[in-house]
Design an enzyme around this catalytic site. Sequence first.
Site, PDB file in Angstrom:
ATOM      1  N   THR A 248       0.821  -1.215   0.000  1.00 16.36           N
ATOM      2  CA  THR A 248       0.000   0.000   0.000  1.00 16.36           C
ATOM      3  C   THR A 248       0.849   1.257   0.000  1.00 16.36           C
ATOM      4  O   THR A 248       0.475   2.275  -0.591  1.00 16.36           O
ATOM      5  CB  THR A 248      -0.949   0.001   1.205  1.00 16.36           C
ATOM      6  OG1 THR A 248      -1.804  -1.144   1.131  1.00 16.36           O
ATOM      7  CG2 THR A 248      -1.807   1.252   1.248  1.00 16.36           C
TER       8      THR A 248
ATOM      9  N   SER B  56       1.325  -7.421  -0.772  1.00 18.10           N
ATOM     10  CA  SER B  56       1.933  -8.407   0.124  1.00 18.10           C
ATOM     11  C   SER B  56       1.242  -9.772   0.148  1.00 18.10           C
ATOM     12  O   SER B  56       1.896 -10.763   0.469  1.00 18.10           O
ATOM     13  CB  SER B  56       2.075  -7.845   1.539  1.00 18.10           C
ATOM     14  OG  SER B  56       0.826  -7.570   2.128  1.00 18.10           O
TER      15      SER B  56
ATOM     16  N   THR C 135       1.358  -4.485   4.292  1.00 20.15           N
ATOM     17  CA  THR C 135       1.152  -4.810   5.701  1.00 20.15           C
ATOM     18  C   THR C 135       0.567  -6.197   5.944  1.00 20.15           C
ATOM     19  O   THR C 135       0.708  -6.734   7.044  1.00 20.15           O
ATOM     20  CB  THR C 135       0.235  -3.768   6.362  1.00 20.15           C
ATOM     21  OG1 THR C 135      -1.031  -3.752   5.687  1.00 20.15           O
ATOM     22  CG2 THR C 135       0.864  -2.383   6.303  1.00 20.15           C
ATOM     23  N   ASP C 136      -0.083  -6.803   4.940  1.00 15.66           N
ATOM     24  CA  ASP C 136      -0.762  -8.071   5.195  1.00 15.66           C
ATOM     25  C   ASP C 136       0.203  -9.187   5.593  1.00 15.66           C
ATOM     26  O   ASP C 136      -0.139 -10.040   6.418  1.00 15.66           O
ATOM     27  CB  ASP C 136      -1.566  -8.498   3.968  1.00 15.66           C
ATOM     28  CG  ASP C 136      -2.820  -7.667   3.766  1.00 15.66           C
ATOM     29  OD1 ASP C 136      -3.165  -6.883   4.674  1.00 15.66           O
ATOM     30  OD2 ASP C 136      -3.456  -7.798   2.703  1.00 15.66           O
TER      31      ASP C 136
END
Length: 327
Positions: A17, A59, A89-90
């Site tokens: 992101t 990710s 971030t995942d």
Amino acid sequence: MSSSPSRRLALVHTGGTIASRPDPHGAGVTPQQAPALDARIAGLEDVEIVSFQPFTLPSPHVTPQHMLALQALLSSLENVDGAVITHGTDTLEETAFFLHLTLQCPFPVVLTGSMRHTGELSWDGAGNLRDAAQTALHPQSLGRGPLVAFGGDLFDARTVTKVHTSAVDAFGGYPGPIGRIDQGPEGSAALRYFAGPETRWLYAPASLKAKVEVLYAYAGWQGEGYAEAEARADGLVIAALGTGNLPAELLPMIEATKKPVVIATRTHAGPILPVYGYAGGGATLKRAGAIPASFLNAHKARLLLLVLLSLGLEHAEVRQAFEEGRF
């Protein structure tokens, strides 16, 4: 006349992101352009930034093979004082933990990302990137292994986890951050750690050939999917209930396998404690051969098991690594 830079920072972009904006050709946000770090704003005027972009992925598309490639890239760097990895971030916590297990380098490494994309008014990527850069170049960050910087909080790779799907303070993990970085006047940073560096166990897999699957326990589970996963994989991780308990139907299945079965918990935080003696309770699972995951969550336990099996370790050695906290 300006002086030459006295420090070098490696900036490794992988997508996520923090590199995303709305796709003009589709319905949604996609990684498109790596974020820039403005050294003047960040208070890093004496820093030379060297950038790398080994891949540009959301990710959920990142695999352990990508993590191994990052480890190789970071290991090859010379004459740098710190490194920052921008990441979605995942799966950021998984890449951080894999590097914690496998990366040995003489400089700090800090991972960061953002929860909002660059086209949003409240984009959080610039601040997180600045914090990560300042943390990576701080002398107190040495010897701590890969860190995660998010929203001013600094996390250990073993315990950090994503705790919210959309909030800007999306990262946490019991017992919490190990440090904090706050911004002072004129770009100065106030960084403080709450504890000293801890011993790390390092592993050096040349490849990741093993296959490890994760199963998730729930009320009424009778082992659906267990046999198929056990047949496909070299080892299993089960996100079990509470302190590491399962329905009674799983006990004979675990007793029958010769492959390592690691018991983690689906609970947000806490260790595996094999105390219950009913069928499927943690004590009976351990007697049946299951391996408690300590405080690792299921997806981090999977990465440790993947590394250990890829190194060719035997069942007893795998058990020892988990039970003695060799991570």
